[in-house]
Design a protein around this motif. Structure first.
Motif, PDB file in Angstrom:
ATOM      1  N   UNK A 201       0.825  -1.203   0.000  1.00  0.00           N
ATOM      2  CA  UNK A 201       0.000   0.000   0.000  1.00  0.00           C
ATOM      3  C   UNK A 201       0.859   1.253   0.000  1.00  0.00           C
ATOM      4  N   UNK A 202       1.933   1.256   0.785  1.00  0.00           N
ATOM      5  CA  UNK A 202       2.816   2.419   0.823  1.00  0.00           C
ATOM      6  C   UNK A 202       3.422   2.671  -0.555  1.00  0.00           C
ATOM      7  N   UNK A 203       3.922   1.613  -1.190  1.00  0.00           N
ATOM      8  CA  UNK A 203       4.528   1.776  -2.510  1.00  0.00           C
ATOM      9  C   UNK A 203       3.500   2.284  -3.515  1.00  0.00           C
ATOM     10  N   UNK A 222      11.737   8.512 -12.417  1.00  0.00           N
ATOM     11  CA  UNK A 222      12.859   7.602 -12.144  1.00  0.00           C
ATOM     12  C   UNK A 222      13.170   7.471 -10.658  1.00  0.00           C
ATOM     13  N   UNK A 223      12.358   8.065  -9.781  1.00  0.00           N
ATOM     14  CA  UNK A 223      12.644   8.028  -8.347  1.00  0.00           C
ATOM     15  C   UNK A 223      11.945   6.853  -7.671  1.00  0.00           C
ATOM     16  N   UNK A 224      12.498   6.450  -6.528  1.00  0.00           N
ATOM     17  CA  UNK A 224      11.955   5.302  -5.783  1.00  0.00           C
ATOM     18  C   UNK A 224      11.944   5.625  -4.285  1.00  0.00           C
ATOM     19  N   UNK A 225      11.244   6.689  -3.934  1.00  0.00           N
ATOM     20  CA  UNK A 225      11.202   7.107  -2.529  1.00  0.00           C
ATOM     21  C   UNK A 225      10.449   6.118  -1.646  1.00  0.00           C
ATOM     22  N   UNK A 226       9.437   5.459  -2.190  1.00  0.00           N
ATOM     23  CA  UNK A 226       8.677   4.503  -1.388  1.00  0.00           C
ATOM     24  C   UNK A 226       9.529   3.336  -0.936  1.00  0.00           C
ATOM     25  N   UNK A 227      10.274   2.757  -1.868  1.00  0.00           N
ATOM     26  CA  UNK A 227      11.158   1.638  -1.523  1.00  0.00           C
ATOM     27  C   UNK A 227      12.226   2.078  -0.530  1.00  0.00           C
ATOM     28  N   UNK A 228      12.747   3.285  -0.732  1.00  0.00           N
ATOM     29  CA  UNK A 228      13.800   3.798   0.145  1.00  0.00           C
ATOM     30  C   UNK A 228      13.284   3.993   1.565  1.00  0.00           C
ATOM     31  N   UNK A 229      12.124   4.636   1.711  1.00  0.00           N
ATOM     32  CA  UNK A 229      11.648   4.903   3.079  1.00  0.00           C
ATOM     33  C   UNK A 229      11.201   3.627   3.775  1.00  0.00           C
ATOM     34  N   UNK A 230      10.658   2.652   3.017  1.00  0.00           N
ATOM     35  CA  UNK A 230      10.253   1.410   3.673  1.00  0.00           C
ATOM     36  C   UNK A 230      11.475   0.629   4.169  1.00  0.00           C
ATOM     37  N   UNK A 231      12.553   0.629   3.385  1.00  0.00           N
ATOM     38  CA  UNK A 231      13.777  -0.052   3.823  1.00  0.00           C
ATOM     39  C   UNK A 231      14.315   0.584   5.101  1.00  0.00           C
ATOM     40  N   UNK A 232      14.287   1.905   5.177  1.00  0.00           N
ATOM     41  CA  UNK A 232      14.720   2.585   6.404  1.00  0.00           C
ATOM     42  C   UNK A 232      13.789   2.258   7.562  1.00  0.00           C
ATOM     43  N   UNK A 233      12.497   2.208   7.295  1.00  0.00           N
ATOM     44  CA  UNK A 233      11.510   1.889   8.332  1.00  0.00           C
ATOM     45  C   UNK A 233      11.742   0.487   8.889  1.00  0.00           C
ATOM     46  N   UNK A 234      11.990  -0.471   8.017  1.00  0.00           N
ATOM     47  CA  UNK A 234      12.229  -1.850   8.464  1.00  0.00           C
ATOM     48  C   UNK A 234      13.465  -1.954   9.343  1.00  0.00           C
ATOM     49  N   UNK A 235      14.467  -1.145   9.054  1.00  0.00           N
ATOM     50  CA  UNK A 235      15.706  -1.176   9.847  1.00  0.00           C
ATOM     51  C   UNK A 235      15.612  -0.294  11.089  1.00  0.00           C
ATOM     52  N   UNK A 236      14.478   0.387  11.287  1.00  0.00           N
ATOM     53  CA  UNK A 236      14.327   1.278  12.425  1.00  0.00           C
ATOM     54  C   UNK A 236      15.118   2.558  12.286  1.00  0.00           C
ATOM     55  N   UNK A 237      15.432   2.960  11.055  1.00  0.00           N
ATOM     56  CA  UNK A 237      16.273   4.133  10.827  1.00  0.00           C
ATOM     57  C   UNK A 237      15.519   5.320  10.232  1.00  0.00           C
ATOM     58  N   UNK A 238      14.220   5.161   9.954  1.00  0.00           N
ATOM     59  CA  UNK A 238      13.462   6.265   9.369  1.00  0.00           C
ATOM     60  C   UNK A 238      13.119   7.284  10.446  1.00  0.00           C
ATOM     61  N   UNK A 239      13.372   8.554  10.157  1.00  0.00           N
ATOM     62  CA  UNK A 239      13.085   9.643  11.076  1.00  0.00           C
ATOM     63  C   UNK A 239      12.233  10.691  10.347  1.00  0.00           C
ATOM     64  N   UNK A 240      11.464  11.501  11.093  1.00  0.00           N
ATOM     65  CA  UNK A 240      10.660  12.534  10.430  1.00  0.00           C
ATOM     66  C   UNK A 240      11.480  13.492   9.576  1.00  0.00           C
ATOM     67  N   UNK A 241      12.761  13.692   9.940  1.00  0.00           N
ATOM     68  CA  UNK A 241      13.616  14.614   9.182  1.00  0.00           C
ATOM     69  C   UNK A 241      14.608  13.879   8.289  1.00  0.00           C
ATOM     70  N   UNK A 242      14.388  12.587   8.046  1.00  0.00           N
ATOM     71  CA  UNK A 242      15.288  11.832   7.177  1.00  0.00           C
ATOM     72  C   UNK A 242      15.322  12.465   5.788  1.00  0.00           C
ATOM     73  N   UNK A 243      16.510  12.596   5.236  1.00  0.00           N
ATOM     74  CA  UNK A 243      16.676  13.131   3.881  1.00  0.00           C
ATOM     75  C   UNK A 243      16.646  11.959   2.912  1.00  0.00           C
ATOM     76  N   UNK A 244      15.649  11.938   2.048  1.00  0.00           N
ATOM     77  CA  UNK A 244      15.476  10.838   1.099  1.00  0.00           C
ATOM     78  C   UNK A 244      15.986  11.262  -0.269  1.00  0.00           C
ATOM     79  N   UNK A 245      16.723  10.375  -0.891  1.00  0.00           N
ATOM     80  CA  UNK A 245      17.333  10.692  -2.185  1.00  0.00           C
ATOM     81  C   UNK A 245      16.477  10.249  -3.366  1.00  0.00           C
ATOM     82  N   UNK A 246      15.606   9.253  -3.136  1.00  0.00           N
ATOM     83  CA  UNK A 246      14.841   8.692  -4.244  1.00  0.00           C
ATOM     84  C   UNK A 246      15.580   7.601  -4.977  1.00  0.00           C
ATOM     85  N   UNK A 247      16.822   7.333  -4.569  1.00  0.00           N
ATOM     86  CA  UNK A 247      17.604   6.260  -5.190  1.00  0.00           C
ATOM     87  C   UNK A 247      17.482   5.003  -4.331  1.00  0.00           C
TER      88      UNK A 247
END
Length: 285
Positions: A201-203, A222-247
């Motif tokens: 659903x997030x993706x 060409x960006x993939x922000x959904x995959x990037x933020x979910x990977x960070x979320x799974x590792x417990x590393x996603x923060x409200x101020x996380x800088x996402x690259x889209x790569x």
């Protein structure tokens, strides 16, 4: 206009003074522009659960918590009481989510309370004070499309930090306000940790927004922000101020299906041996 039956209790209680006009009507709810003192707000009147898709409802409600274990058991048994509790939980979900999201800095309509099954909230308007259009109705230049994309991706990430996924985000439930896009319609909001379909659903949410805005700024495709933020979320590393690259580096390795089948067979044989041991012990007794 004639007062809809669902809004009459709010007038009787003095929560609103008058119904100005209908704003929109959908499968889940009807929204009206209302007046409360000097303020103009909107009121969302939810339709009965029987009028909504059971299949969709079951998917979105997986992992959703209710008040107590008695209510949870009743919902699981689909008793009459359980259906009433499920309906109440569905109607409260959006109000609860809006309060949490607004407090976390996500740009959503400001909630003013949930009364008699009706959600009172901010009326989002455009530069001229009219009801703000949906993103689907807007034409943006490339710079503004990129700004909207950054804002929406950041808001989706803030939501995920709270453990929430919109679940139905698209150009039809984003409003174009003068300062920023505003995300609306949260009755189907899902638990990121408690719903097995949360990642999908997030993706879908992120890809819908990306594809819409890529019509005005093609490089966004060409960006993939959904995959990037979910990977960070799974590792417990996603923060409200996380800088996402889209790569995002996709895992292109093939799954070792033979190894999986061997593990399943090993587990099956181990279960058989244990069962035989229990039967032998019972025979000696």
């Amino acid at each position: 206009m004639k007062t809809p039956a669902g809004l009459q209790p709010l007038i009787d209680d003095g929560l609103i003074d008058a119904v100005v006009r209908p704003l929109k009507s959908g499968k889940e709810a009807s929204v009206y522009v209302v007046r409360a003192g000097a303020e103009v707000r909107c009121a969302k009147v939810y339709k009965d659960m029987a009028q909504r898709s059971f299949q969709a409802r079951a998917q979105y409600q997986e992992g959703r918590r209710v008040r107590g274990s008695r209510q949870q058991r009743a919902i699981g048994k689909a008793s009459r009481f359980g259906r009433r509790e499920q309906e109440a939980a569905w109607k409260h979900a959006e109000a609860d989510a809006l309060y949490r999201l607004a407090d976390a800095g996500v740009r959503v309509p400001r909630p003013y309370g949930f009364f008699h099954g009706v959600l009172l909230m901010e009326l989002v308007v455009d530069e001229d004070g009219r009801s703000a259009p949906r993103l689907a109705e807007a034409t943006l230049d490339a710079e503004r499309a990129r700004a909207f994309h950054r804002a929406l991706v950041a808001d989706v990430a803030r939501m995920l930090c709270l453990g929430l996924v919109h679940g139905d985000l698209s150009e039809y439930n984003v409003l174009v306000a003068p300062d920023s896009p505003v995300i609306i319609d949260f009755p189907q909001v899902v638990s990121a940790a408690g719903n097995n379909a949360a990642r999908a659903m997030l993706l879908r949410d992120v890809h819908n927004i990306r594809d819409t805005l890529a019509r005005f700024a093609p490089e966004l495709a060409a960006t993939h922000h959904g995959e990037e933020m979910w990977a960070l979320f799974e590792r417990g590393e996603l923060r409200p101020d996380s800088v996402l690259s889209g790569r995002f580096a996709f895992d292109t390795r093939r799954a070792d299906t033979r190894a999986v089948l061997r593990s399943i067979e090993d587990a099956r044989q181990e279960a058989i041996i244990r069962q035989q041991g229990r039967e032998e012990a019972e025979g000696r007794d």
